[in-house]
Scaffold this active site. Structure first.
Site, mmCIF file in Angstrom:
data_model
loop_
_atom_site.group_PDB
_atom_site.id
_atom_site.type_symbol
_atom_site.label_atom_id
_atom_site.label_comp_id
_atom_site.label_asym_id
_atom_site.label_seq_id
_atom_site.Cartn_x
_atom_site.Cartn_y
_atom_site.Cartn_z
ATOM 1 N N HIS A 137 12.250 22.713 7.017
ATOM 2 C CA HIS A 137 12.147 21.406 7.962
ATOM 3 C C HIS A 137 12.127 20.216 7.002
ATOM 4 O O HIS A 137 11.899 20.010 5.905
ATOM 5 C CB HIS A 137 10.531 21.604 8.437
ATOM 6 C CG HIS A 137 10.155 20.107 9.264
ATOM 7 N ND1 HIS A 137 10.842 19.854 10.247
ATOM 8 C CD2 HIS A 137 9.255 19.289 8.910
ATOM 9 C CE1 HIS A 137 10.321 18.750 10.835
ATOM 10 N NE2 HIS A 137 9.254 18.389 10.229
ATOM 11 N N ASP A 154 7.412 12.259 11.029
ATOM 12 C CA ASP A 154 7.753 13.560 11.017
ATOM 13 C C ASP A 154 8.161 13.850 12.581
ATOM 14 O O ASP A 154 7.536 13.415 13.467
ATOM 15 C CB ASP A 154 6.356 14.487 10.561
ATOM 16 C CG ASP A 154 6.942 16.099 10.751
ATOM 17 O OD1 ASP A 154 7.016 16.521 9.715
ATOM 18 O OD2 ASP A 154 7.052 16.607 11.618
ATOM 19 N N CYS A 204 15.682 18.298 12.994
ATOM 20 C CA CYS A 204 14.696 17.435 12.171
ATOM 21 C C CYS A 204 15.644 16.676 11.146
ATOM 22 O O CYS A 204 15.220 15.466 10.932
ATOM 23 C CB CYS A 204 13.806 18.290 11.146
ATOM 24 S SG CYS A 204 14.386 19.641 10.391
#
Length: 248
Positions: A137, A154, A204
Protein backbone atom coordinates in the site's frame (compact mmCIF):
# COMPACT_ATOMS: atom_id res chain seq x y z
CA UNK A 1 6.58 9.21 -28.80
CA UNK A 2 5.06 7.17 -25.99
CA UNK A 3 6.43 3.73 -26.78
CA UNK A 4 2.91 2.62 -27.59
CA UNK A 5 -0.16 4.10 -29.26
CA UNK A 6 -2.39 2.61 -26.59
CA UNK A 7 -2.59 5.73 -24.38
CA UNK A 8 -2.87 8.04 -27.41
CA UNK A 9 -6.27 9.61 -28.05
CA UNK A 10 -7.80 10.45 -31.41
CA UNK A 11 -7.54 14.16 -30.64
CA UNK A 12 -3.78 13.76 -30.06
CA UNK A 13 -3.30 12.31 -33.55
CA UNK A 14 -5.45 14.94 -35.27
CA UNK A 15 -3.73 17.79 -33.42
CA UNK A 16 -0.29 16.43 -34.29
CA UNK A 17 -1.13 16.09 -38.01
CA UNK A 18 -2.64 19.56 -38.18
CA UNK A 19 0.45 21.05 -36.58
CA UNK A 20 2.85 18.98 -38.66
CA UNK A 21 1.31 19.67 -42.06
CA UNK A 22 -0.51 22.93 -41.37
CA UNK A 23 -3.64 21.44 -42.83
CA UNK A 24 -7.06 20.34 -41.65
CA UNK A 25 -7.25 16.56 -41.91
CA UNK A 26 -10.95 16.29 -41.09
CA UNK A 27 -11.68 14.74 -44.53
CA UNK A 28 -9.07 12.08 -43.82
CA UNK A 29 -10.31 11.31 -40.35
CA UNK A 30 -11.72 7.83 -41.02
CA UNK A 31 -8.60 6.71 -42.88
CA UNK A 32 -6.33 8.07 -40.14
CA UNK A 33 -8.31 6.44 -37.35
CA UNK A 34 -8.30 3.09 -39.11
CA UNK A 35 -4.50 3.31 -39.32
CA UNK A 36 -4.31 4.18 -35.65
CA UNK A 37 -6.45 1.13 -34.82
CA UNK A 38 -4.18 -1.08 -36.92
CA UNK A 39 -1.04 0.15 -35.18
CA UNK A 40 -2.69 -0.23 -31.79
CA UNK A 41 -3.33 -3.89 -32.57
CA UNK A 42 0.22 -4.46 -33.80
CA UNK A 43 1.90 -2.72 -30.86
CA UNK A 44 -0.22 -4.73 -28.42
CA UNK A 45 0.84 -7.98 -30.04
CA UNK A 46 4.48 -6.93 -30.38
CA UNK A 47 5.60 -4.25 -27.86
CA UNK A 48 8.69 -2.13 -28.45
CA UNK A 49 11.21 -3.58 -25.95
CA UNK A 50 13.88 -0.95 -26.58
CA UNK A 51 11.65 2.01 -25.75
CA UNK A 52 12.66 3.91 -22.63
CA UNK A 53 12.47 7.37 -21.12
CA UNK A 54 15.62 8.97 -19.70
CA UNK A 55 15.32 12.07 -17.54
CA UNK A 56 18.15 13.23 -15.29
CA UNK A 57 19.04 10.19 -13.17
CA UNK A 58 15.79 8.37 -13.96
CA UNK A 59 15.28 5.65 -16.55
CA UNK A 60 11.86 4.24 -17.31
CA UNK A 61 11.41 1.16 -19.47
CA UNK A 62 8.19 0.13 -21.17
CA UNK A 63 7.80 -2.41 -18.37
CA UNK A 64 7.93 0.41 -15.80
CA UNK A 65 5.42 2.48 -17.76
CA UNK A 66 3.10 -0.51 -18.10
CA UNK A 67 2.46 -0.32 -14.35
CA UNK A 68 0.24 2.64 -15.26
CA UNK A 69 -2.01 0.44 -17.41
CA UNK A 70 -5.35 -0.93 -16.25
CA UNK A 71 -5.25 -1.50 -12.47
CA UNK A 72 -1.58 -2.39 -12.08
CA UNK A 73 0.35 -1.32 -9.00
CA UNK A 74 2.77 1.53 -9.62
CA UNK A 75 6.46 0.83 -9.05
CA UNK A 76 9.17 2.96 -7.44
CA UNK A 77 10.66 4.07 -10.77
CA UNK A 78 7.39 5.65 -11.88
CA UNK A 79 6.79 7.15 -8.45
CA UNK A 80 10.24 8.76 -8.24
CA UNK A 81 10.45 10.19 -11.74
CA UNK A 82 7.00 11.71 -11.39
CA UNK A 83 8.16 13.24 -8.12
CA UNK A 84 11.04 14.82 -10.05
CA UNK A 85 8.58 16.37 -12.52
CA UNK A 86 6.50 17.71 -9.62
CA UNK A 87 9.57 19.40 -8.15
CA UNK A 88 10.43 20.98 -11.51
CA UNK A 89 6.88 22.28 -11.96
CA UNK A 90 6.89 23.84 -8.51
CA UNK A 91 10.07 25.77 -9.37
CA UNK A 92 11.91 23.75 -6.72
CA UNK A 93 9.83 25.14 -3.85
CA UNK A 94 8.57 21.61 -3.23
CA UNK A 95 10.85 18.69 -2.40
CA UNK A 96 9.79 15.12 -3.17
CA UNK A 97 11.73 12.52 -1.20
CA UNK A 98 12.61 9.27 -2.95
CA UNK A 99 10.17 6.42 -2.30
CA UNK A 100 12.97 4.39 -0.69
CA UNK A 101 13.55 7.10 1.93
CA UNK A 102 11.05 5.90 4.54
CA UNK A 103 12.18 2.27 4.29
CA UNK A 104 15.79 3.33 4.77
CA UNK A 105 14.81 5.56 7.68
CA UNK A 106 12.99 2.69 9.38
CA UNK A 107 15.79 0.15 8.90
CA UNK A 108 18.87 2.31 9.50
CA UNK A 109 17.59 5.35 11.35
CA UNK A 110 18.61 8.95 10.73
CA UNK A 111 22.22 8.00 10.02
CA UNK A 112 21.01 5.90 7.09
CA UNK A 113 19.39 8.89 5.35
CA UNK A 114 21.27 11.96 6.54
CA UNK A 115 23.24 12.17 3.29
CA UNK A 116 20.04 12.22 1.23
CA UNK A 117 19.68 15.97 1.82
CA UNK A 118 23.35 16.86 1.53
CA UNK A 119 22.60 19.16 -1.42
CA UNK A 120 19.13 20.22 -0.24
CA UNK A 121 18.00 22.66 2.42
CA UNK A 122 14.60 21.22 3.34
CA UNK A 123 13.77 24.15 5.56
CA UNK A 124 13.94 26.61 2.67
CA UNK A 125 11.15 24.72 0.87
CA UNK A 126 7.43 25.39 1.09
CA UNK A 127 6.39 21.76 1.06
CA UNK A 128 7.94 18.34 1.61
CA UNK A 129 6.30 15.29 -0.02
CA UNK A 130 7.16 11.83 1.29
CA UNK A 131 5.63 8.81 -0.49
CA UNK A 132 5.37 5.89 1.91
CA UNK A 133 5.36 2.30 0.65
CA UNK A 134 3.93 -0.10 3.24
CA UNK A 135 4.51 -3.47 1.53
CA UNK A 136 1.25 -3.56 -0.45
CA UNK A 137 0.00 0.00 0.00
CA UNK A 138 1.10 3.55 -0.82
CA UNK A 139 0.24 6.60 1.28
CA UNK A 140 1.61 10.14 1.49
CA UNK A 141 3.05 12.24 4.31
CA UNK A 142 3.52 15.96 3.75
CA UNK A 143 5.27 18.66 5.75
CA UNK A 144 4.26 22.28 5.31
CA UNK A 145 7.60 23.78 6.30
CA UNK A 146 6.62 27.44 7.00
CA UNK A 147 3.72 26.44 9.28
CA UNK A 148 5.43 23.30 10.67
CA UNK A 149 2.40 21.11 9.93
CA UNK A 150 2.74 17.43 9.05
CA UNK A 151 -0.23 15.69 7.44
CA UNK A 152 -1.03 12.14 6.39
CA UNK A 153 -3.03 11.41 3.23
CA UNK A 154 -4.30 7.87 2.81
CA UNK A 155 -6.65 6.80 0.01
CA UNK A 156 -7.94 3.85 2.04
CA UNK A 157 -8.79 5.96 5.08
CA UNK A 158 -6.13 4.49 7.35
CA UNK A 159 -5.08 6.89 10.12
CA UNK A 160 -1.46 5.72 10.28
CA UNK A 161 -0.30 8.38 12.73
CA UNK A 162 2.88 6.42 13.47
CA UNK A 163 4.05 6.88 9.87
CA UNK A 164 3.57 10.65 10.09
CA UNK A 165 5.41 10.74 13.40
CA UNK A 166 8.36 8.94 11.82
CA UNK A 167 8.72 11.93 9.49
CA UNK A 168 8.23 14.33 12.39
CA UNK A 169 11.08 12.72 14.31
CA UNK A 170 13.26 12.83 11.19
CA UNK A 171 12.62 16.54 10.59
CA UNK A 172 13.38 17.46 14.20
CA UNK A 173 16.67 15.55 13.99
CA UNK A 174 17.46 17.10 10.60
CA UNK A 175 16.81 20.58 12.01
CA UNK A 176 19.20 19.93 14.87
CA UNK A 177 21.89 18.59 12.54
CA UNK A 178 21.50 21.55 10.15
CA UNK A 179 21.39 24.05 13.03
CA UNK A 180 17.86 25.18 12.20
CA UNK A 181 16.70 25.72 15.77
CA UNK A 182 13.36 27.24 14.73
CA UNK A 183 12.33 23.84 13.36
CA UNK A 184 13.44 21.65 16.27
CA UNK A 185 10.01 21.87 17.90
CA UNK A 186 6.51 23.30 17.49
CA UNK A 187 5.38 20.80 14.83
CA UNK A 188 1.82 19.49 14.64
CA UNK A 189 0.64 16.20 13.12
CA UNK A 190 -2.78 15.67 11.55
CA UNK A 191 -4.70 13.28 9.31
CA UNK A 192 -6.84 14.62 6.46
CA UNK A 193 -10.02 12.56 6.25
CA UNK A 194 -11.84 14.65 3.62
CA UNK A 195 -9.88 13.55 0.59
CA UNK A 196 -10.70 11.41 -2.47
CA UNK A 197 -10.75 7.72 -1.61
CA UNK A 198 -10.10 4.62 -3.70
CA UNK A 199 -12.77 1.96 -4.07
CA UNK A 200 -10.45 -0.89 -5.03
CA UNK A 201 -7.15 -2.39 -3.88
CA UNK A 202 -4.98 -1.29 -6.81
CA UNK A 203 -4.92 2.49 -7.24
CA UNK A 204 -3.25 3.74 -4.06
CA UNK A 205 -0.06 4.74 -5.92
CA UNK A 206 -2.01 6.81 -8.44
CA UNK A 207 -3.86 8.55 -5.61
CA UNK A 208 -0.53 9.40 -3.95
CA UNK A 209 0.80 10.96 -7.16
CA UNK A 210 -2.39 12.94 -7.73
CA UNK A 211 -2.44 14.15 -4.10
CA UNK A 212 1.19 15.22 -4.56
CA UNK A 213 0.52 17.02 -7.82
CA UNK A 214 -2.47 18.93 -6.44
CA UNK A 215 -0.69 19.94 -3.25
CA UNK A 216 2.51 21.01 -5.04
CA UNK A 217 0.59 23.13 -7.55
CA UNK A 218 -1.87 24.48 -4.94
CA UNK A 219 -4.89 22.92 -6.61
CA UNK A 220 -7.98 21.44 -4.92
CA UNK A 221 -8.62 17.70 -4.88
CA UNK A 222 -11.22 17.62 -7.65
CA UNK A 223 -10.95 13.99 -8.65
CA UNK A 224 -12.43 10.66 -7.61
CA UNK A 225 -12.06 6.96 -8.35
CA UNK A 226 -13.89 7.32 -11.67
CA UNK A 227 -11.18 9.73 -12.89
CA UNK A 228 -8.30 7.33 -12.22
CA UNK A 229 -8.14 5.73 -15.71
CA UNK A 230 -7.82 9.20 -17.27
CA UNK A 231 -5.24 10.21 -14.65
CA UNK A 232 -3.20 7.07 -15.35
CA UNK A 233 -3.09 7.96 -19.05
CA UNK A 234 -2.13 11.57 -18.31
CA UNK A 235 0.68 10.49 -15.98
CA UNK A 236 1.97 8.05 -18.63
CA UNK A 237 2.17 10.85 -21.20
CA UNK A 238 3.69 13.32 -18.73
CA UNK A 239 6.45 10.84 -17.92
CA UNK A 240 7.18 10.30 -21.62
CA UNK A 241 7.18 14.06 -22.25
CA UNK A 242 9.27 14.70 -19.11
CA UNK A 243 6.98 17.49 -17.96
CA UNK A 244 3.60 17.96 -16.31
CA UNK A 245 0.69 18.93 -18.55
CA UNK A 246 -2.09 21.39 -17.94
CA UNK A 247 -5.36 19.69 -17.14
CA UNK A 248 -7.46 18.80 -20.19
Amino acid sequence: MYGSLIPLRKSDVMRHLKRKFNSDFSDWKNIILSEVARYQTEITEKPVPSFRVVYKKHILTLEDLSTLADQNWLNDQVMNMYGELIMESSHLKVHFLNSFFHRQLMTKGYDGVKRWTKQVDLFSKNLLLVPIHLEVHWCLVTADIPTKKICLYDSQGNALQKVARNILKYLMTEAKQKQQSAFEDGWTVSYDEKIPQQTNENDCGVFVLEYSRCLALSRPFQFSQKDIPKIRTRIYKELCDCKLHEED
